[in-house]
Motif scaffolding. Structure first.
Motif, PDB file in Angstrom:
ATOM      1  N   GLU A 169      16.735  26.934 -33.017  1.00  0.00           N
ATOM      2  CA  GLU A 169      15.337  26.519 -33.062  1.00  0.00           C
ATOM      3  C   GLU A 169      15.033  25.754 -34.349  1.00  0.00           C
ATOM      4  N   LEU A 170      15.599  26.225 -35.460  1.00  0.00           N
ATOM      5  CA  LEU A 170      15.371  25.540 -36.733  1.00  0.00           C
ATOM      6  C   LEU A 170      15.971  24.135 -36.705  1.00  0.00           C
ATOM      7  N   LEU A 171      17.190  24.024 -36.176  1.00  0.00           N
ATOM      8  CA  LEU A 171      17.818  22.710 -36.073  1.00  0.00           C
ATOM      9  C   LEU A 171      17.012  21.798 -35.143  1.00  0.00           C
ATOM     10  N   HIS A 172      16.495  22.383 -34.070  1.00  0.00           N
ATOM     11  CA  HIS A 172      15.682  21.603 -33.132  1.00  0.00           C
ATOM     12  C   HIS A 172      14.414  21.096 -33.818  1.00  0.00           C
ATOM     13  N   ASP A 173      13.775  21.958 -34.603  1.00  0.00           N
ATOM     14  CA  ASP A 173      12.538  21.582 -35.292  1.00  0.00           C
ATOM     15  C   ASP A 173      12.770  20.492 -36.330  1.00  0.00           C
ATOM     16  N   LEU A 174      13.990  20.413 -36.859  1.00  0.00           N
ATOM     17  CA  LEU A 174      14.294  19.456 -37.921  1.00  0.00           C
ATOM     18  C   LEU A 174      14.795  18.112 -37.394  1.00  0.00           C
ATOM     19  N   ARG A 175      14.859  17.972 -36.085  1.00  0.00           N
ATOM     20  CA  ARG A 175      15.296  16.689 -35.530  1.00  0.00           C
ATOM     21  C   ARG A 175      14.385  15.574 -36.010  1.00  0.00           C
ATOM     22  N   GLY A 176      14.978  14.481 -36.435  1.00  0.00           N
ATOM     23  CA  GLY A 176      14.201  13.348 -36.908  1.00  0.00           C
ATOM     24  C   GLY A 176      13.946  13.348 -38.397  1.00  0.00           C
ATOM     25  N   CYS A 177      14.269  14.444 -39.075  1.00  0.00           N
ATOM     26  CA  CYS A 177      14.087  14.499 -40.529  1.00  0.00           C
ATOM     27  C   CYS A 177      15.210  13.725 -41.208  1.00  0.00           C
ATOM     28  N   ARG A 178      14.871  12.941 -42.198  1.00  0.00           N
ATOM     29  CA  ARG A 178      15.847  12.081 -42.870  1.00  0.00           C
ATOM     30  C   ARG A 178      16.919  12.903 -43.565  1.00  0.00           C
ATOM     31  N   SER A 179      18.154  12.455 -43.407  1.00  0.00           N
ATOM     32  CA  SER A 179      19.328  13.048 -44.060  1.00  0.00           C
ATOM     33  C   SER A 179      19.648  14.463 -43.585  1.00  0.00           C
ATOM     34  N   VAL A 180      18.987  14.916 -42.534  1.00  0.00           N
ATOM     35  CA  VAL A 180      19.284  16.226 -41.966  1.00  0.00           C
ATOM     36  C   VAL A 180      20.144  16.033 -40.726  1.00  0.00           C
ATOM     37  N   CYS A 181      21.265  16.733 -40.682  1.00  0.00           N
ATOM     38  CA  CYS A 181      22.172  16.625 -39.531  1.00  0.00           C
ATOM     39  C   CYS A 181      21.463  17.128 -38.276  1.00  0.00           C
ATOM     40  N   PRO A 182      21.299  16.280 -37.263  1.00  0.00           N
ATOM     41  CA  PRO A 182      20.513  16.680 -36.088  1.00  0.00           C
ATOM     42  C   PRO A 182      21.326  17.499 -35.087  1.00  0.00           C
ATOM     43  N   LEU A 183      20.630  18.350 -34.380  1.00  0.00           N
ATOM     44  CA  LEU A 183      21.234  19.054 -33.249  1.00  0.00           C
ATOM     45  C   LEU A 183      21.223  18.116 -32.052  1.00  0.00           C
ATOM     46  N   ILE A 184      22.402  17.793 -31.519  1.00  0.00           N
ATOM     47  CA  ILE A 184      22.476  16.918 -30.352  1.00  0.00           C
ATOM     48  C   ILE A 184      22.125  17.704 -29.097  1.00  0.00           C
ATOM     49  N   THR A 185      22.765  18.828 -28.915  1.00  0.00           N
ATOM     50  CA  THR A 185      22.503  19.701 -27.771  1.00  0.00           C
ATOM     51  C   THR A 185      23.186  21.030 -28.035  1.00  0.00           C
ATOM     52  N   ALA A 186      22.986  21.964 -27.147  1.00  0.00           N
ATOM     53  CA  ALA A 186      23.643  23.266 -27.241  1.00  0.00           C
ATOM     54  C   ALA A 186      23.838  23.797 -25.837  1.00  0.00           C
ATOM     55  N   PHE A 187      24.881  24.581 -25.625  1.00  0.00           N
ATOM     56  CA  PHE A 187      25.101  25.164 -24.310  1.00  0.00           C
ATOM     57  C   PHE A 187      25.772  26.516 -24.447  1.00  0.00           C
ATOM     58  N   ARG A 188      25.716  27.251 -23.363  1.00  0.00           N
ATOM     59  CA  ARG A 188      26.154  28.641 -23.405  1.00  0.00           C
ATOM     60  C   ARG A 188      26.904  29.008 -22.142  1.00  0.00           C
ATOM     61  N   GLN A 190      28.139  32.756 -20.677  1.00  0.00           N
ATOM     62  CA  GLN A 190      28.147  34.200 -20.910  1.00  0.00           C
ATOM     63  C   GLN A 190      27.705  34.481 -22.354  1.00  0.00           C
ATOM     64  N   ASP A 191      28.566  35.074 -23.195  1.00  0.00           N
ATOM     65  CA  ASP A 191      28.130  35.397 -24.561  1.00  0.00           C
ATOM     66  C   ASP A 191      28.582  34.360 -25.582  1.00  0.00           C
ATOM     67  N   GLN A 192      29.110  33.226 -25.118  1.00  0.00           N
ATOM     68  CA  GLN A 192      29.559  32.179 -26.030  1.00  0.00           C
ATOM     69  C   GLN A 192      28.502  31.076 -26.141  1.00  0.00           C
ATOM     70  N   VAL A 193      28.226  30.656 -27.366  1.00  0.00           N
ATOM     71  CA  VAL A 193      27.260  29.591 -27.614  1.00  0.00           C
ATOM     72  C   VAL A 193      27.935  28.518 -28.458  1.00  0.00           C
ATOM     73  N   VAL A 194      27.793  27.267 -28.036  1.00  0.00           N
ATOM     74  CA  VAL A 194      28.351  26.129 -28.760  1.00  0.00           C
ATOM     75  C   VAL A 194      27.233  25.129 -29.042  1.00  0.00           C
ATOM     76  N   ALA A 195      27.086  24.752 -30.302  1.00  0.00           N
ATOM     77  CA  ALA A 195      26.126  23.712 -30.686  1.00  0.00           C
ATOM     78  C   ALA A 195      26.897  22.422 -30.918  1.00  0.00           C
ATOM     79  N   VAL A 196      26.319  21.306 -30.488  1.00  0.00           N
ATOM     80  CA  VAL A 196      26.949  20.000 -30.650  1.00  0.00           C
ATOM     81  C   VAL A 196      26.191  19.239 -31.733  1.00  0.00           C
ATOM     82  N   LEU A 197      26.925  18.813 -32.760  1.00  0.00           N
ATOM     83  CA  LEU A 197      26.355  18.130 -33.917  1.00  0.00           C
ATOM     84  C   LEU A 197      27.123  16.839 -34.165  1.00  0.00           C
ATOM     85  N   PRO A 198      26.552  15.900 -34.894  1.00  0.00           N
ATOM     86  CA  PRO A 198      27.298  14.682 -35.225  1.00  0.00           C
ATOM     87  C   PRO A 198      28.507  14.997 -36.097  1.00  0.00           C
TER      88      PRO A 198
END
Length: 433
Positions: A169-188, A190-198
């Motif tokens: 949620e924090l990464l999502h809220d920071l999308r568009g902020c300068r010099s902050v690595c954006p969250l591209i997407t995330a998926f799950r 079962q109990d595994q979660v993977v976030a996709v970043l640049p």
């Protein structure tokens, strides 16, 4: 990262588990969730990928290959969308992999700051995997897609669901902020979660820090403070600012004094202290600069620099008491300029290094209320009125940089009456108690 306020629970919904036979659902910021089905294979067949090129350039250890195979085997559908290439980071809560985004061209990629460099995204060289013959029997070159890389962050299942959701949620809220690595997407799944970043190509800090010129430091810290300004405006504390990944949050050597003194009302200023330690590392050409094994050792290292008088005042500010009987720790401490000269083994600093040292003093201020904020740091003369007087490390500054006057005795942070000590004396003193 952590927030000063409770994160909303409905900003970023994590996908519910789905049956293994169906495959995991993927969420993109710009599209609806799609199942892992035959349509993906159809999309992949539209282009020919430079598969060998991406993999051949990676020198991958066998244990890392096995780790990546395990992720592919336990997370159905991930290999349809990404080609894992290497493991590039490992921490307490996650592992990060470099991967090729196989479906890059089928999404809006406004996060990609390098898009302008991808204009030549297709090549007409013959494919390594297949060649197509024309009516006359001659081989026809097949267009191949240049690889687009991303970073896959696999968050460990030992992390609590609330912590994982909060981070996303924090990464999502920071999308568009300068010099902050954006969250591209995330998926799950079962109990595994993977976030996709640049993925950002980079050189290991442990190799590069010795080569930094002051101009490089200015570029580095302008980006860092710009990012922190955005993060702090959202009332978020990063809590783990450091130049290279390690296996511990709030990594030793980068913890602010109020953290060591167990202050319960910590602010965004703890991140600014950590940024100051990075600047000290670059100016002093030492990494790590601090080598404390625990919080007690860390306070002794600080006292070796600041002196007992200021350390006692800092402790009292947080309701604590600081005492030491180590004879080599003086009452007054040392100036930052003298410390940087000792650490980098130079007789004199360039004017640009002195300017950077003045910024350092504002960042590594024991009193968090007097310590520079990210916004204040960006308004420092180091950025607004830079001195262009740089030499490669090991070189001698021009004569014009040396005023010829020895005025360090007037500094508040001067050495005590016992005389000058070298950096080895400062940082070995902690072992004497």
């Amino acid at each position: 990262m952590s927030a000063l306020h409770a994160a909303p629970t409905d900003t970023f919904g994590i996908q519910q588990p789905v049956a293994a036979t169906q495959g995991p659902k993927y969420v993109r910021e710009d599209s609806a969730a799609t199942d892992s089905d035959g349509s993906i294979e159809q999309i992949r067949e539209e282009v020919e990928y430079e598969e060998g090129d991406a993999q051949d350039k990676e020198d991958v250890d066998e244990s890392v290959k096995e780790d990546m195979r395990k992720l592919e085997d336990t997370f159905p559908g991930i290999s349809d969308r990404f080609r894992l290439l290497n493991r590039i980071g490992e921490g307490t809560f996650s592992t990060v992999y470099k991967a090729e985004d196989l479906l890059y061209d089928h999404y809006e990629n406004d996060w990609d700051t390098f898009q302008d460099n991808h204009t030549d995204s297709w090549t007409d060289q013959p494919s390594k995997r297949r060649r197509v013959e024309g009516d006359n029997g001659r081989s026809i070159p097949v267009k191949r897609r240049k690889p687009r890389f991303v970073a896959l962050k696999k968050i460990y299942v030992t992390s609590s669901p609330h912590r994982i959701q909060n981070e996303l949620e924090l990464l999502h809220d920071l999308r568009g902020c300068r010099s902050v690595c954006p969250l591209i997407t995330a998926f799950r799944y079962q109990d595994q979660v993977v976030a996709v970043l640049p993925f950002f190509p980079h050189t290991d800090f442990r190799i590069q820090y010795r080569t930094f010129l002051v101009a490089d430091m200015r570029h580095y810290f302008r980006s860092l403070f710009t990012a922190l300004h955005s993060v702090h405006k959202h009332n978020i504390l990063h809590r783990d600012i450091k130049p290279t990944r390690a296996n511990r949050a709030g990594t030793r050597g980068f913890r602010a004094p109020e953290v060591l003194f167990k202050c319960t009302s910590q602010t965004t200023k703890i991140d600014m202290w950590s940024a100051g330690v990075i600047l000290l590392t670059l100016l002093g050409r030492r990494f790590p600069f601090f080598n404390s094994a625990d919080d007690v050792d860390a306070m002794i290292e600080m006292a070796s620099i600041f002196g007992t008088r200021r350390m006692k005042a800092a402790a009292a500010m947080h309701g604590q008491i600081f005492e030491t009987n180590i004879p080599t720790i003086g009452e007054k401490g040392y100036s930052w300029e003298k410390l940087v000269k000792w650490a980098s083994c130079v007789e004199e600093l360039t004017e640009s290094e002195k300017q950077a040292t003045r910024l350092l003093a504002g960042l590594m201020e024991l009193d968090p209320y007097k310590r520079l904020s990210a916004k204040e740091a960006l308004q420092h003369e180091f950025f607004t009125d830079p001195i262009d007087h740089d030499v490669e490390w090991g070189g001698d500054p021009d004569d014009s940089a040396d005023t010829g006057e020895e005025d360090e005795d007037k500094d508040d942070g001067e050495a005590d009456e016992n005389g000058s000590l070298g950096p080895g004396d400062i940082f070995s003193s902690k072992y004497n108690y």
